[in-house]
Each structure stands twice: as C-alpha cells, then as structure tokens.
Design a protein around this motif. Sequence first.
Motif, PDB file in Angstrom:
ATOM      1  N   LYS A  94       0.836  -1.204   0.000  1.00  0.00           N
ATOM      2  CA  LYS A  94       0.000   0.000   0.000  1.00  0.00           C
ATOM      3  C   LYS A  94       0.871   1.255   0.000  1.00  0.00           C
ATOM      4  O   LYS A  94       0.526   2.267  -0.643  1.00  0.00           O
ATOM      5  CB  LYS A  94      -0.925  -0.007   1.220  1.00  0.00           C
ATOM      6  CG  LYS A  94      -1.940   1.146   1.246  1.00  0.00           C
ATOM      7  CD  LYS A  94      -2.870   1.109   0.029  1.00  0.00           C
ATOM      8  CE  LYS A  94      -3.942   2.185   0.074  1.00  0.00           C
ATOM      9  NZ  LYS A  94      -4.959   1.939   1.118  1.00  0.00           N
ATOM     10  N   HIS A 107       1.936   1.814  -3.483  1.00  0.00           N
ATOM     11  CA  HIS A 107       0.782   2.328  -4.233  1.00  0.00           C
ATOM     12  C   HIS A 107       0.588   3.818  -3.976  1.00  0.00           C
ATOM     13  O   HIS A 107       0.392   4.600  -4.920  1.00  0.00           O
ATOM     14  CB  HIS A 107      -0.468   1.551  -3.834  1.00  0.00           C
ATOM     15  CG  HIS A 107      -1.724   2.080  -4.424  1.00  0.00           C
ATOM     16  ND1 HIS A 107      -2.091   1.858  -5.735  1.00  0.00           N
ATOM     17  CD2 HIS A 107      -2.717   2.856  -3.894  1.00  0.00           C
ATOM     18  CE1 HIS A 107      -3.241   2.454  -5.981  1.00  0.00           C
ATOM     19  NE2 HIS A 107      -3.641   3.071  -4.876  1.00  0.00           N
ATOM     20  N   CYS A 125       0.037  -3.751  -7.065  1.00  0.00           N
ATOM     21  CA  CYS A 125      -0.115  -2.568  -6.212  1.00  0.00           C
ATOM     22  C   CYS A 125       0.266  -1.302  -6.971  1.00  0.00           C
ATOM     23  O   CYS A 125      -0.416  -0.270  -6.867  1.00  0.00           O
ATOM     24  CB  CYS A 125       0.749  -2.707  -4.966  1.00  0.00           C
ATOM     25  SG  CYS A 125       0.238  -4.017  -3.828  1.00  0.00           S
ATOM     26  N   ARG A 180      -2.092  -0.329 -10.176  1.00  0.00           N
ATOM     27  CA  ARG A 180      -3.359   0.292  -9.793  1.00  0.00           C
ATOM     28  C   ARG A 180      -3.241   1.809  -9.643  1.00  0.00           C
ATOM     29  O   ARG A 180      -4.262   2.496  -9.531  1.00  0.00           O
ATOM     30  CB  ARG A 180      -3.859  -0.323  -8.492  1.00  0.00           C
ATOM     31  CG  ARG A 180      -4.375  -1.749  -8.654  1.00  0.00           C
ATOM     32  CD  ARG A 180      -4.678  -2.369  -7.300  1.00  0.00           C
ATOM     33  NE  ARG A 180      -5.434  -3.620  -7.403  1.00  0.00           N
ATOM     34  CZ  ARG A 180      -5.792  -4.355  -6.365  1.00  0.00           C
ATOM     35  NH1 ARG A 180      -5.466  -3.963  -5.132  1.00  0.00           N
ATOM     36  NH2 ARG A 180      -6.479  -5.467  -6.534  1.00  0.00           N
ATOM     37  N   ALA A 181      -2.015   2.322  -9.602  1.00  0.00           N
ATOM     38  CA  ALA A 181      -1.809   3.770  -9.493  1.00  0.00           C
ATOM     39  C   ALA A 181      -1.656   4.454 -10.846  1.00  0.00           C
ATOM     40  O   ALA A 181      -1.570   5.680 -10.913  1.00  0.00           O
ATOM     41  CB  ALA A 181      -0.564   4.049  -8.641  1.00  0.00           C
TER      42      ALA A 181
END
Length: 227
Positions: A47, A50, A74, A77-78
């Motif tokens: 996280k 991310h 991770c 997803r950004a």
Amino acid sequence: MSEITWAAVDSYFESALLTADPILQQVLEASSAARLPAIQVSACQGKLLHLLACMQSPQRILEIGTLGGYSAICLARALRAGGKLVTIERDSYHAEVARQNFVRAGLADQIDMRIEAAAEALSKLRAEGGAPFDFVFIDADKQNNLRYVQMALEVSRPGTVMVVDNVVRGGRIVAAERDAAAEGVRRMSEWVGKQPRLSATAIQTVGDKGYDGFLMMIVQNADKAAA
C-alpha cells in the motif's frame, strides 16, 4: 521488541487501515500454491508503494523483479488511464505465475512483462526510446543494485521517484562481515549519495517481513542539482 510484536503491529494496521482485497489475497494464495518464495512486500508495504506512485500520477512505471506480481499489481493500480507498467523478471516460471495473477487482477493489458535478465531488458528499454518512467521500483538481486539504479536513471526524468527494497537486510548492511547482497547495497548507496542528480534517503522498517528498509530517491533537474 521482537518480531512477534512487529508482526502483530503490521496486522493491526492492516486491519485498521487497509480495505480487504480479495484479489491480492488470491495473488498470495496462487503464489504460495506455485511454491514461490514468500519474499514479496507485505500488505502495508504494498500500500505504501501504491500511495507513493499515486503521488506521481504516473503514466509509466518500471519494476525490476516481479516474482509473483504482488507489488506490480499494487503499483499498476496507481497508473493513469492508458498508462503502462513494465516489469522485468528473469525466471520464466515466476513470470508465468505473475502473468496469471495479472489476468486475475484484470491488469494484463496495463502490464508489459519482460522475461529476461534485468540488465538486458533495461538496455532494450533504453534503445526503444520510449517516454521516461515516472516511478521505478527495484526489488531484484541486490548484488547488481548499483547497475540497475544507473540503468534506470537513463530511462528516467527530473521528478522520477525511485524506490529500492531490502536495503537494511536485518542490519547486515553495517555488519563487520557482510555478504554479497549487503555489499551490493552499500556500493549502490555510496554511489547514489555522490550523485548531484539524485536526492535520496533510507527508511528502516520492521514488520512481518522482519527488519529491513527502503532506499528512496528523486531525480533532480540539472539546474537544481547544480545549485
């Protein structure tokens, strides 16, 4: 403090701050079933990566060292809409497990897997002349960390954020007798510290992955570096 306490603290923050993520849990289970080593970043560390990447609003992310694809997911997803993550993995078996996990996560179209030695893949990326990367995560063989940082710098831009994992190595980084991995981290760290184009720091971490840490740096523009 003990590793039992560190792991318990990680569990607390995971439950308090991280939303349950069935996809990432399936990724971990698939990687375990495939007998991949359980050396991926922890949930809290994933996280963190991310969030750091989100701060860049990245169009292009580079990862060196894929394993089962947990950190790649991770990071991917950004990405901004239409963005791409390039991840490099030299082990074809690990790469196939990761590829299945990318499909599982619905990110196969956003991730470009390069299955070859990192130095060769990085040379090809430079020759391709694509847009520079906005974020770089290095989590591969530590003996070659310096080479990977140097080559990643060639495909970066002012403002690119680079993160290198496993730089503390349970304190072996300062042990009187150091293994090849710790020596590789030291060579990289000392080189980075002398580069005017790089502004860097290191953060020690404890948790369910033991005692380790990240080296984080940002690429500066020439004018700022000269100031």
